[in-house]
Design a protein around this motif. Sequence first.
Motif, PDB file in Angstrom:
ATOM      1  N   GLN A  54      -6.858   9.156   9.182  1.00  7.82           N
ATOM      2  CA  GLN A  54      -7.417   7.875   9.613  1.00  7.82           C
ATOM      3  C   GLN A  54      -8.106   7.136   8.463  1.00  7.82           C
ATOM      4  O   GLN A  54      -8.110   5.903   8.426  1.00  7.82           O
ATOM      5  CB  GLN A  54      -8.414   8.093  10.752  1.00  7.82           C
ATOM      6  CG  GLN A  54      -7.818   8.679  12.019  1.00  7.82           C
ATOM      7  CD  GLN A  54      -6.908   7.698  12.731  1.00  7.82           C
ATOM      8  OE1 GLN A  54      -7.115   6.495  12.673  1.00  7.82           O
ATOM      9  NE2 GLN A  54      -5.898   8.216  13.415  1.00  7.82           N
ATOM     10  N   LEU A 107      -1.950  -1.108  12.864  1.00  4.38           N
ATOM     11  CA  LEU A 107      -2.557  -0.375  11.756  1.00  4.38           C
ATOM     12  C   LEU A 107      -2.900  -1.271  10.571  1.00  4.38           C
ATOM     13  O   LEU A 107      -3.424  -0.776   9.568  1.00  4.38           O
ATOM     14  CB  LEU A 107      -1.609   0.734  11.281  1.00  4.38           C
ATOM     15  CG  LEU A 107      -1.223   1.803  12.306  1.00  4.38           C
ATOM     16  CD1 LEU A 107      -0.210   2.760  11.700  1.00  4.38           C
ATOM     17  CD2 LEU A 107      -2.453   2.557  12.781  1.00  4.38           C
ATOM     18  N   ARG A 110      -6.678  -1.433   9.490  1.00  6.75           N
ATOM     19  CA  ARG A 110      -7.149  -0.126   9.045  1.00  6.75           C
ATOM     20  C   ARG A 110      -6.567   0.226   7.676  1.00  6.75           C
ATOM     21  O   ARG A 110      -7.280   0.733   6.801  1.00  6.75           O
ATOM     22  CB  ARG A 110      -6.772   0.946  10.065  1.00  6.75           C
ATOM     23  CG  ARG A 110      -7.489   2.277   9.835  1.00  6.75           C
ATOM     24  CD  ARG A 110      -7.038   3.318  10.830  1.00  6.75           C
ATOM     25  NE  ARG A 110      -5.734   3.852  10.469  1.00  6.75           N
ATOM     26  CZ  ARG A 110      -4.975   4.589  11.268  1.00  6.75           C
ATOM     27  NH1 ARG A 110      -5.380   4.831  12.503  1.00  6.75           N
ATOM     28  NH2 ARG A 110      -3.821   5.062  10.865  1.00  6.75           N
ATOM     29  N   ASN A 114      -8.812   0.663   4.367  1.00  2.49           N
ATOM     30  CA  ASN A 114      -8.814   1.907   3.591  1.00  2.49           C
ATOM     31  C   ASN A 114      -8.442   1.646   2.132  1.00  2.49           C
ATOM     32  O   ASN A 114      -9.064   2.193   1.209  1.00  2.49           O
ATOM     33  CB  ASN A 114      -7.834   2.908   4.200  1.00  2.49           C
ATOM     34  CG  ASN A 114      -8.284   3.422   5.552  1.00  2.49           C
ATOM     35  OD1 ASN A 114      -9.454   3.329   5.906  1.00  2.49           O
ATOM     36  ND2 ASN A 114      -7.352   3.967   6.320  1.00  2.49           N
TER      37      ASN A 114
END
Length: 335
Positions: free
Chosen positions: A282, A107, A110, A114
Motif C-alpha cells: 500500500q 489507485l 495513492r 507514494n
Amino acid sequence: MAQAAYKKPTRAELRALNKSRKKREIQEKADRRKRLGPWYKRLARHFRLYWQLWLMVSPAMFLVILFSYVPMYGVQLAFRRYDPLKGLTGGDWVGFEYFEKFFRDALFFRIIGNTLRISMWTLVMGFIAPIFLALLINQIGGEKTKKFVQTITYMPHFISTVVMVSMLNIFLSPDSGLIAKLFPTINLMGNQAAFTPIYWMSEIWQHCGWNCIIYLAALASVDTSLYEAAKIDGAGRLQLIRYVDIPALLPTAGILLIMNMGSVLGVGFEKIFLMQNTLNIQASEVISTYTYRIGILSTQFSYSTAIGLFNSVVNFIFLIMANQIAKKVSNTSLF
C-alpha cells in the motif's frame, strides 16, 4: 565648479538603451556571418577545425540517439489500441483514452502520492547529505586521512541493488536482524510507515559518498588565498564554511538540483520492486512498479505506455520549471 548631480535614467530611457544594444548585437552577428560566408561554408569550416572533438563524442552521441531517441517512435502506442498482429502503427487510434483511464483509476492518487513522498524525501535528503559530507571531509587536515575517509564513504556506491536489498532484509529481519532488535515489536520491512524512511536512508548511505565527489572537486578549486584572508580577519572553522565553502558550492549545487528535479516522479524501479511485499504494498506501489504490473504482467502495453509517457512529461515540466526559477533567482541554469 559644482559637480553635476547624478540623474537616474527613466524606464523609457533604459528600454531604449536595451533596444539599441540588441539591435547592435544583431547587426554585429549579421556582419560576422556575412564575413564568414554562407551557412554551409561556416559548417564546413567548423568541422574542419574541430573534427577530432566530433570524432571523440560520436560513439556517445550514437548511443544516446539509439537508446533515447529511436525508442520515442513507440510513444504513439500510448494513443493506439495495440494489436500484436498489426504492429505499433496498426492499432486503432484512441487519442487520450488511456490517459483518462489512468486518471480515473482508483489507485491513481495513492500511486502518485507514494511516488512523490518517496521521491521528494530522497531528493531533499539526498541533496543535502553529500554537501554536508563534502564540507566535513574538506575540514580534515591530514591528506591520507581525508583520502581514507573519502574512499570508505563512496565504496557502498558499488554495491548492487540486489545485494543492497538483501542486506536490508538481513539487518531488518524480525527474528535475527541487528537493527530490528532495536524495534522488537515492529516488522520494519512490513511496516508501511517505515518503508519511505528505510528507502531514503539506505539511498543516502549507499550514494552519499559518491555524490559528494563533485562537491569536493568544487571545494578543491577554491583559491587558498581566500582561506588565508579569512583567517587573518579572525574567521573560525564555521565562518570559513559559511563565507568561503558554501558560496563556492552554490553554483554546482544549483545545477545538480535542477538535474535532479527532472526525475521527481522517476523513483527507481529495481530497489522499490525488490523491497515490496504483501504487507507494505500500500505504501510502496509507485508509477514504475505499477507500469510493470500493467504492461508486463497484465500485457496492457498501450495503457502502460500512456502511464510512462505521463511520467516523462511531468518530469520534463519539473525540469523546465526548476531551470527557469534557478535562472531568475541565482542566474544559474542548464539552458
